[in-house]
Design a protein around this motif. Structure first.
Motif, PDB file in Angstrom:
ATOM      1  N   MET A   2       0.801  -1.218   0.000  1.00 28.67           N
ATOM      2  CA  MET A   2       0.000   0.000   0.000  1.00 28.67           C
ATOM      3  C   MET A   2       0.844   1.282   0.000  1.00 28.67           C
ATOM      4  N   PHE A   3       1.893   1.307   0.776  1.00 27.59           N
ATOM      5  CA  PHE A   3       2.656   2.554   0.906  1.00 27.59           C
ATOM      6  C   PHE A   3       4.038   2.445   0.269  1.00 27.59           C
ATOM      7  N   THR A   4       4.066   1.778  -0.872  1.00 27.84           N
ATOM      8  CA  THR A   4       5.304   1.706  -1.640  1.00 27.84           C
ATOM      9  C   THR A   4       5.087   2.486  -2.929  1.00 27.84           C
ATOM     10  N   ASP A   5       6.152   2.630  -3.704  1.00 26.80           N
ATOM     11  CA  ASP A   5       6.018   3.368  -4.963  1.00 26.80           C
ATOM     12  C   ASP A   5       5.399   2.520  -6.073  1.00 26.80           C
ATOM     13  N   THR A   6       4.890   1.329  -5.738  1.00 25.08           N
ATOM     14  CA  THR A   6       4.196   0.497  -6.725  1.00 25.08           C
ATOM     15  C   THR A   6       2.690   0.768  -6.727  1.00 25.08           C
ATOM     16  N   ILE A   7       2.232   1.600  -5.794  1.00 25.08           N
ATOM     17  CA  ILE A   7       0.817   1.984  -5.731  1.00 25.08           C
ATOM     18  C   ILE A   7       0.723   3.504  -5.909  1.00 25.08           C
ATOM     19  N   GLU A   8      -0.077   3.886  -6.888  1.00 31.89           N
ATOM     20  CA  GLU A   8      -0.350   5.308  -7.097  1.00 31.89           C
ATOM     21  C   GLU A   8      -1.707   5.585  -6.458  1.00 31.89           C
ATOM     22  N   MET A   9      -1.752   6.637  -5.633  1.00 32.33           N
ATOM     23  CA  MET A   9      -2.985   6.974  -4.931  1.00 32.33           C
ATOM     24  C   MET A   9      -3.375   8.408  -5.283  1.00 32.33           C
ATOM     25  N   LYS A  10      -4.616   8.573  -5.720  1.00 29.16           N
ATOM     26  CA  LYS A  10      -5.116   9.912  -6.042  1.00 29.16           C
ATOM     27  C   LYS A  10      -6.410  10.151  -5.293  1.00 29.16           C
ATOM     28  N   VAL A  11      -6.569  11.366  -4.839  1.00 33.14           N
ATOM     29  CA  VAL A  11      -7.786  11.769  -4.135  1.00 33.14           C
ATOM     30  C   VAL A  11      -8.442  12.848  -4.982  1.00 33.14           C
ATOM     31  N   GLY A  12      -9.769  12.787  -5.094  1.00 35.23           N
ATOM     32  CA  GLY A  12     -10.470  13.768  -5.907  1.00 35.23           C
ATOM     33  C   GLY A  12     -11.828  14.121  -5.333  1.00 35.23           C
ATOM     34  N   LYS A  13     -12.386  15.161  -5.916  1.00 37.23           N
ATOM     35  CA  LYS A  13     -13.723  15.614  -5.542  1.00 37.23           C
ATOM     36  C   LYS A  13     -14.390  16.107  -6.812  1.00 37.23           C
ATOM     37  N   LYS A  14     -15.635  15.711  -6.997  1.00 36.75           N
ATOM     38  CA  LYS A  14     -16.363  16.142  -8.183  1.00 36.75           C
ATOM     39  C   LYS A  14     -17.772  16.557  -7.783  1.00 36.75           C
ATOM     40  N   GLU A  15     -18.132  17.756  -8.187  1.00 40.32           N
ATOM     41  CA  GLU A  15     -19.501  18.238  -7.969  1.00 40.32           C
ATOM     42  C   GLU A  15     -20.428  17.456  -8.891  1.00 40.32           C
ATOM     43  N   PHE A  16     -21.615  17.109  -8.409  1.00 43.65           N
ATOM     44  CA  PHE A  16     -22.589  16.449  -9.263  1.00 43.65           C
ATOM     45  C   PHE A  16     -23.094  17.452 -10.289  1.00 43.65           C
ATOM     46  N   THR A  17     -23.064  17.072 -11.558  1.00 47.68           N
ATOM     47  CA  THR A  17     -23.611  17.948 -12.598  1.00 47.68           C
ATOM     48  C   THR A  17     -25.076  17.606 -12.846  1.00 47.68           C
ATOM     49  N   ASP A  18     -25.430  16.347 -12.611  1.00 49.03           N
ATOM     50  CA  ASP A  18     -26.836  15.925 -12.685  1.00 49.03           C
ATOM     51  C   ASP A  18     -27.379  15.870 -11.265  1.00 49.03           C
ATOM     52  N   GLU A  19     -28.631  15.503 -11.144  1.00 44.34           N
ATOM     53  CA  GLU A  19     -29.237  15.282  -9.841  1.00 44.34           C
ATOM     54  C   GLU A  19     -28.430  14.188  -9.135  1.00 44.34           C
ATOM     55  N   TYR A  38     -12.888   2.706   2.280  1.00 41.57           N
ATOM     56  CA  TYR A  38     -12.731   4.149   2.054  1.00 41.57           C
ATOM     57  C   TYR A  38     -12.278   4.831   3.346  1.00 41.57           C
ATOM     58  N   LYS A  39     -12.959   4.536   4.446  1.00 42.46           N
ATOM     59  CA  LYS A  39     -12.649   5.192   5.730  1.00 42.46           C
ATOM     60  C   LYS A  39     -11.239   4.852   6.190  1.00 42.46           C
ATOM     61  N   GLN A  40     -10.844   3.587   6.038  1.00 39.27           N
ATOM     62  CA  GLN A  40      -9.493   3.185   6.464  1.00 39.27           C
ATOM     63  C   GLN A  40      -8.435   3.941   5.675  1.00 39.27           C
ATOM     64  N   ILE A  41      -8.580   3.962   4.366  1.00 34.65           N
ATOM     65  CA  ILE A  41      -7.568   4.631   3.540  1.00 34.65           C
ATOM     66  C   ILE A  41      -7.619   6.135   3.751  1.00 34.65           C
ATOM     67  N   ASN A  42      -8.799   6.700   3.880  1.00 28.44           N
ATOM     68  CA  ASN A  42      -8.929   8.140   4.090  1.00 28.44           C
ATOM     69  C   ASN A  42      -8.299   8.558   5.425  1.00 28.44           C
ATOM     70  N   THR A  43      -8.459   7.749   6.454  1.00 24.71           N
ATOM     71  CA  THR A  43      -7.847   8.029   7.753  1.00 24.71           C
ATOM     72  C   THR A  43      -6.314   8.062   7.615  1.00 24.71           C
ATOM     73  N   ILE A  44      -5.780   7.123   6.865  1.00 25.39           N
ATOM     74  CA  ILE A  44      -4.325   7.069   6.653  1.00 25.39           C
ATOM     75  C   ILE A  44      -3.871   8.292   5.859  1.00 25.39           C
ATOM     76  N   ILE A  45      -4.614   8.661   4.828  1.00 27.43           N
ATOM     77  CA  ILE A  45      -4.257   9.822   4.004  1.00 27.43           C
ATOM     78  C   ILE A  45      -4.255  11.092   4.837  1.00 27.43           C
ATOM     79  N   GLU A  46      -5.246  11.239   5.696  1.00 23.21           N
ATOM     80  CA  GLU A  46      -5.399  12.466   6.484  1.00 23.21           C
ATOM     81  C   GLU A  46      -4.396  12.559   7.630  1.00 23.21           C
ATOM     82  N   SER A  47      -3.764  11.440   8.017  1.00 17.28           N
ATOM     83  CA  SER A  47      -2.832  11.497   9.148  1.00 17.28           C
ATOM     84  C   SER A  47      -1.408  11.789   8.717  1.00 17.28           C
TER      85      SER A  47
END
Length: 157
Positions: A110-127, A148-157
């Motif tokens: 998970m935390f080696t250079d063999t995994i690329e991790m990207k975080v994003g946010k997208k506004e809904f354009t439709d309903e 999601y929560k596990q990885i997000n917790t790691i990203i945020e720390s």
């Protein structure tokens, strides 16, 4: 239809709910059998309306989605007006996240250079629910959000 018709298996699972749905329209079993025989187009419409009602309820409650492919894992957290995403990509082509071994490899690397991790946010354009349904049509499935929560917790720390 706004979404898609439920499958035969889904209708079978939801038979008590469908029966209640018909009852709210004063349609009992005898009347339903008659409609199916004499007015199949009306029966089709009833199936479509019920399907949309079910989808609307499911999509409104949907908070987390996941989508796995051979080299990618897409994790989504759905809010009212936008979706946040975490995308994990294996830079090792032979990795296969669709297998138990591939997921173990992810855990080990998970935390080696063999995994690329990207975080994003997208506004809904439709309903919102239409957008969430679009993710499901592309192969995402509802999840409890644990990954999601596990990885997000790691990203945020």
């Amino acid at each position: 239809m706004k979404y898609s018709r439920l499958t035969k298996e889904q209708f079978e699972e939801l038979m008590p709910e469908f029966t209640n749905f018909l009852a709210t329209q004063a349609i009992d079993k005898a009347e339903w059998d008659k409609i199916k025989t004499e007015k199949p187009e009306v029966a089709e419409q009833e199936l479509d309306v019920f399907s949309d009602l079910v989808w609307e309820g499911v999509l409104t409650k949907a908070e987390y989605l996941e989508h796995f492919s051979k080299n990618h894992i897409f994790l989504f957290h759905c809010f009212d007006t936008y979706v946040q995403s975490i995308v994990l990509k294996s830079l090792v082509p032979e990795t296969d996240f669709l297998t138990k071994e591939g997921l173990q490899w992810l855990s080990d690397n998970m935390f080696t250079d063999t995994i690329e991790m990207k975080v994003g946010k997208k506004e809904f354009t439709d309903e919102r629910n239409t957008s969430v349904f679009g993710l499901i049509q592309q192969g995402s499935f509802l999840s409890d959000g644990l990954l999601y929560k596990q990885i997000n917790t790691i990203i945020e720390s």
